[in-house]
Write a protein that holds these residues in place. Sequence first.
Motif, PDB file in Angstrom:
ATOM      1  N   LEU A 228       0.845  -1.194   0.000  1.00  0.00           N
ATOM      2  CA  LEU A 228       0.000   0.000   0.000  1.00  0.00           C
ATOM      3  C   LEU A 228       0.879   1.242   0.000  1.00  0.00           C
ATOM      4  CD1 LEU A 228      -2.639  -1.009   2.727  1.00  0.00           C
ATOM      5  CD2 LEU A 228      -2.975  -1.016   0.246  1.00  0.00           C
ATOM      6  N   ASP A 229       0.640   2.125  -0.954  1.00  0.00           N
ATOM      7  CA  ASP A 229       1.452   3.328  -1.107  1.00  0.00           C
ATOM      8  C   ASP A 229       0.557   4.564  -0.947  1.00  0.00           C
ATOM      9  OD1 ASP A 229       3.290   5.228  -1.739  1.00  0.00           O
ATOM     10  OD2 ASP A 229       3.710   4.518  -3.765  1.00  0.00           O
ATOM     11  N   ARG A 230       0.346   4.982   0.315  1.00  0.00           N
ATOM     12  CA  ARG A 230      -0.431   6.182   0.652  1.00  0.00           C
ATOM     13  C   ARG A 230      -1.845   6.147   0.060  1.00  0.00           C
ATOM     14  NH1 ARG A 230       3.954  11.154   0.734  1.00  0.00           N
ATOM     15  NH2 ARG A 230       5.546  10.012   1.847  1.00  0.00           N
ATOM     16  N   VAL A 231      -2.588   5.137   0.423  1.00  0.00           N
ATOM     17  CA  VAL A 231      -3.952   4.953  -0.096  1.00  0.00           C
ATOM     18  C   VAL A 231      -4.961   5.586   0.859  1.00  0.00           C
ATOM     19  CG1 VAL A 231      -5.708   3.265  -0.746  1.00  0.00           C
ATOM     20  CG2 VAL A 231      -3.302   2.813  -1.262  1.00  0.00           C
ATOM     21  N   SER A 232      -5.936   6.312   0.295  1.00  0.00           N
ATOM     22  CA  SER A 232      -6.999   6.921   1.095  1.00  0.00           C
ATOM     23  C   SER A 232      -8.363   6.387   0.666  1.00  0.00           C
ATOM     24  CB  SER A 232      -6.975   8.444   0.941  1.00  0.00           C
ATOM     25  OG  SER A 232      -5.772   8.979   1.464  1.00  0.00           O
ATOM     26  N   LEU A 233      -9.283   6.323   1.636  1.00  0.00           N
ATOM     27  CA  LEU A 233     -10.630   5.823   1.364  1.00  0.00           C
ATOM     28  C   LEU A 233     -11.598   6.500   2.332  1.00  0.00           C
ATOM     29  CD1 LEU A 233     -12.414   3.565  -0.087  1.00  0.00           C
ATOM     30  CD2 LEU A 233     -11.996   2.190   1.959  1.00  0.00           C
ATOM     31  N   THR A 234     -12.720   6.981   1.817  1.00  0.00           N
ATOM     32  CA  THR A 234     -13.748   7.612   2.650  1.00  0.00           C
ATOM     33  C   THR A 234     -15.079   6.905   2.431  1.00  0.00           C
ATOM     34  OG1 THR A 234     -12.650   9.756   2.495  1.00  0.00           O
ATOM     35  CG2 THR A 234     -14.952   9.774   3.157  1.00  0.00           C
ATOM     36  N   VAL A 235     -15.706   6.463   3.515  1.00  0.00           N
ATOM     37  CA  VAL A 235     -16.977   5.740   3.437  1.00  0.00           C
ATOM     38  C   VAL A 235     -18.040   6.515   4.216  1.00  0.00           C
ATOM     39  CG1 VAL A 235     -18.189   3.580   3.917  1.00  0.00           C
ATOM     40  CG2 VAL A 235     -15.773   3.532   3.257  1.00  0.00           C
ATOM     41  N   LYS A 236     -19.155   6.809   3.543  1.00  0.00           N
ATOM     42  CA  LYS A 236     -20.236   7.587   4.167  1.00  0.00           C
ATOM     43  C   LYS A 236     -21.303   6.649   4.740  1.00  0.00           C
ATOM     44  CE  LYS A 236     -19.304  10.706   0.412  1.00  0.00           C
ATOM     45  NZ  LYS A 236     -19.663  10.917  -0.972  1.00  0.00           N
ATOM     46  N   ALA A 237     -22.020   7.152   5.722  1.00  0.00           N
ATOM     47  CA  ALA A 237     -23.106   6.383   6.334  1.00  0.00           C
ATOM     48  C   ALA A 237     -24.212   6.135   5.316  1.00  0.00           C
ATOM     49  CB  ALA A 237     -23.667   7.145   7.528  1.00  0.00           C
ATOM     50  N   GLY A 238     -24.796   4.944   5.373  1.00  0.00           N
ATOM     51  CA  GLY A 238     -25.918   4.630   4.492  1.00  0.00           C
ATOM     52  C   GLY A 238     -25.546   4.490   3.029  1.00  0.00           C
ATOM     53  N   THR A 239     -24.296   4.075   2.774  1.00  0.00           N
ATOM     54  CA  THR A 239     -23.858   3.875   1.382  1.00  0.00           C
ATOM     55  C   THR A 239     -23.103   2.556   1.253  1.00  0.00           C
ATOM     56  OG1 THR A 239     -21.693   4.960   1.628  1.00  0.00           O
ATOM     57  CG2 THR A 239     -23.567   6.371   1.016  1.00  0.00           C
ATOM     58  N   VAL A 240     -23.063   2.059   0.009  1.00  0.00           N
ATOM     59  CA  VAL A 240     -22.222   0.905  -0.334  1.00  0.00           C
ATOM     60  C   VAL A 240     -21.062   1.434  -1.166  1.00  0.00           C
ATOM     61  CG1 VAL A 240     -22.078  -1.298  -1.547  1.00  0.00           C
ATOM     62  CG2 VAL A 240     -24.168  -0.697  -0.313  1.00  0.00           C
ATOM     63  N   HIS A 241     -19.856   1.252  -0.650  1.00  0.00           N
ATOM     64  CA  HIS A 241     -18.657   1.751  -1.319  1.00  0.00           C
ATOM     65  C   HIS A 241     -17.866   0.557  -1.846  1.00  0.00           C
ATOM     66  CE1 HIS A 241     -15.753   5.268  -1.614  1.00  0.00           C
ATOM     67  NE2 HIS A 241     -15.087   4.248  -2.140  1.00  0.00           N
ATOM     68  N   ALA A 242     -17.820   0.411  -3.158  1.00  0.00           N
ATOM     69  CA  ALA A 242     -17.107  -0.719  -3.770  1.00  0.00           C
ATOM     70  C   ALA A 242     -15.617  -0.424  -3.840  1.00  0.00           C
ATOM     71  CB  ALA A 242     -17.650  -0.986  -5.165  1.00  0.00           C
ATOM     72  N   LEU A 243     -14.815  -1.461  -3.644  1.00  0.00           N
ATOM     73  CA  LEU A 243     -13.360  -1.368  -3.740  1.00  0.00           C
ATOM     74  C   LEU A 243     -12.917  -2.359  -4.798  1.00  0.00           C
ATOM     75  CD1 LEU A 243     -10.938   0.072  -2.444  1.00  0.00           C
ATOM     76  CD2 LEU A 243     -10.892  -1.707  -0.700  1.00  0.00           C
ATOM     77  N   MET A 244     -12.312  -1.856  -5.870  1.00  0.00           N
ATOM     78  CA  MET A 244     -11.977  -2.714  -7.015  1.00  0.00           C
ATOM     79  C   MET A 244     -10.509  -2.590  -7.393  1.00  0.00           C
ATOM     80  SD  MET A 244     -15.222  -2.496  -9.577  1.00  0.00           S
ATOM     81  CE  MET A 244     -14.814  -4.119 -10.225  1.00  0.00           C
ATOM     82  N   GLY A 245     -10.020  -3.613  -8.075  1.00  0.00           N
ATOM     83  CA  GLY A 245      -8.634  -3.632  -8.549  1.00  0.00           C
ATOM     84  C   GLY A 245      -8.247  -5.048  -8.915  1.00  0.00           C
ATOM     85  N   GLU A 246      -7.154  -5.170  -9.638  1.00  0.00           N
ATOM     86  CA  GLU A 246      -6.672  -6.504 -10.015  1.00  0.00           C
ATOM     87  C   GLU A 246      -6.199  -7.247  -8.770  1.00  0.00           C
ATOM     88  OE1 GLU A 246      -4.738  -6.982 -14.112  1.00  0.00           O
ATOM     89  OE2 GLU A 246      -3.944  -5.084 -13.418  1.00  0.00           O
ATOM     90  N   ASN A 247      -5.978  -8.563  -8.911  1.00  0.00           N
ATOM     91  CA  ASN A 247      -5.398  -9.332  -7.819  1.00  0.00           C
ATOM     92  C   ASN A 247      -4.041  -8.739  -7.458  1.00  0.00           C
ATOM     93  OD1 ASN A 247      -6.880 -11.908  -9.508  1.00  0.00           O
ATOM     94  ND2 ASN A 247      -7.362 -11.567  -7.371  1.00  0.00           N
ATOM     95  N   GLY A 248      -3.822  -8.523  -6.164  1.00  0.00           N
ATOM     96  CA  GLY A 248      -2.556  -7.940  -5.732  1.00  0.00           C
ATOM     97  C   GLY A 248      -2.544  -6.424  -5.747  1.00  0.00           C
ATOM     98  N   ALA A 249      -3.690  -5.797  -6.039  1.00  0.00           N
ATOM     99  CA  ALA A 249      -3.749  -4.328  -6.073  1.00  0.00           C
ATOM    100  C   ALA A 249      -3.684  -3.731  -4.667  1.00  0.00           C
ATOM    101  CB  ALA A 249      -5.030  -3.866  -6.776  1.00  0.00           C
ATOM    102  N   GLY A 250      -4.013  -4.539  -3.634  1.00  0.00           N
ATOM    103  CA  GLY A 250      -3.922  -4.063  -2.259  1.00  0.00           C
ATOM    104  C   GLY A 250      -5.258  -3.895  -1.557  1.00  0.00           C
TER     105      GLY A 250
END
Length: 522
Positions: free
Chosen positions: A44-66
């Motif tokens: 992981l190289d300085r990854v940010s993620l924000t998840v809001k209440a009452g939402t579905v937040h998908a996280l996608m990437g190739e195998n090994g993306a982190g």
Amino acid sequence: MANHHYEGGADLENQATVASEAKDEKVLLRMEEIQKSFPGVKALDRVSLTVKAGTVHALMGENGAGKSTLMKCLFGVYNKDGGHIYLEGREVNFKTSKEALENGVAMVHQELNQALKRNVMDNMWLGRFPKVASWCPLTSESKMYEATKKVFEELEVNVNPKTVMSRMPVSQRQMVEIAKAVSFHSKVIVFDEPTSSLTEEEVEHLFRIINMLRDRGCGIIYISHKMEEILRISDEVTIMRDGQWVATRPAKELTMNEIIRLMVGRELTNRYPKKDNQVGDTLLEVRGLTAAYSDLREVSFEAKKGEVLGVAGLDGSGRTELLETIFGIATRKSGEIYLHGKRVLNRNARESLKNKFAMLTEERRATGIFGIRDIQANTTISSLPKYLTGFLLSEKKMSDATLWGIEAMHTKTPTQRTQIRSLSGGNQQKVILARWLLTEPEVLLLDEPTRGIDVGAKYEIYQLILNLAKEGKTVIMVSSEMPELLGVCDRILVMSGGQLAGEVDAKKTTQEEIMTLAAKYV
């Protein structure tokens, strides 16, 4: 350290902008500039993620993306090397999964890790068994049973709380794991490839549960390679590549092609390779195959040289049992198997290997990998006699074979000596597939070969399957993904209630016809 700038994505400054803009809304979770390294690889190289209440937040990437690594840093499985995590505005740094659960963060892992010899309710309440009374240390079985039933009724999960876990199919065990996560009344729930072992009907059930949780104000993080699901269930999508953040977009603004381009950094015009294999004469014949300890009965079919033969059916239809009985890891009660017109017994895996059969199993963690061994050991384990020099194993021969496997499968691993359990699920699958290809089989039995594998790697596996067919091998492939069977196979056998319900031409059939046959004996 240089920051990478991806086309269609953004740099770290843009990440911060996305995160700060999200602060104005009801944010449940904020992960800022998370870093994590393992020996030989920056996961992981300085990854940010924000998840809001009452939402579905998908996280996608190739195998090994982190993706899974990021979530394990949140859930206390890994200690992050840098960055900050805020839950409802309060900075947190969970050291254990128990601590995460107690603070309202739950995770349904891709690879199930359950006490299989214990019953369902023991697994549900492990580590927090209800007591007979506050002053009494004894566990109350009745309270545990009622609590489990209450959660199952709320989620419409049709499982007996007293059933031993090992007696249930993977899909039911997955639903138990989901119910367990919900039972913690978590604010944030991570679903890591939750539908990889679910049937279409069970996927619909899962989506009903997720929508219910979203309506309650939960923040759902949903990791999946299935783009149709992502576009349907998600509110926002974050895409990662090579351990870095690429983009965060509203799901309604994304198309399948745009997601693929952001994930793999290139256009992927066709999801399935061109089929140019030539189907020849009969190579394998199965007559009246009946299993001793499952519902599989009186299955007969032929498979031809150069053919990719699909096996479809609902969960519990006998798809897996068919492959396991052919390969000899499930006991056969009656029936005969012929290869090149000559009867073969295939009484166990060793005998099947000698007869040029190979089988990739459905559950790679339980029956596929040797977790504490390295990539080389896992790649060469089934073909060791090939690497002998006299009475000793040749390190060079094994290293060369492993290198071939890594390059042929495009496996992401720091070295051959990396423990296989440290790889992503998809990369583990590639190692196992390379292992079986090195045995030079004539009949390759594949049970869910692309389960938990990203779209780019799927294409490579499809191409390998077709290349084997072009070499005159027979490939028999079980898959829960109907488009996959239609895109790769020549014919499809449809199983229902342990019986062969029908056989269809992949070029001429429809998903509706397959589903009708799949329900024939249910």
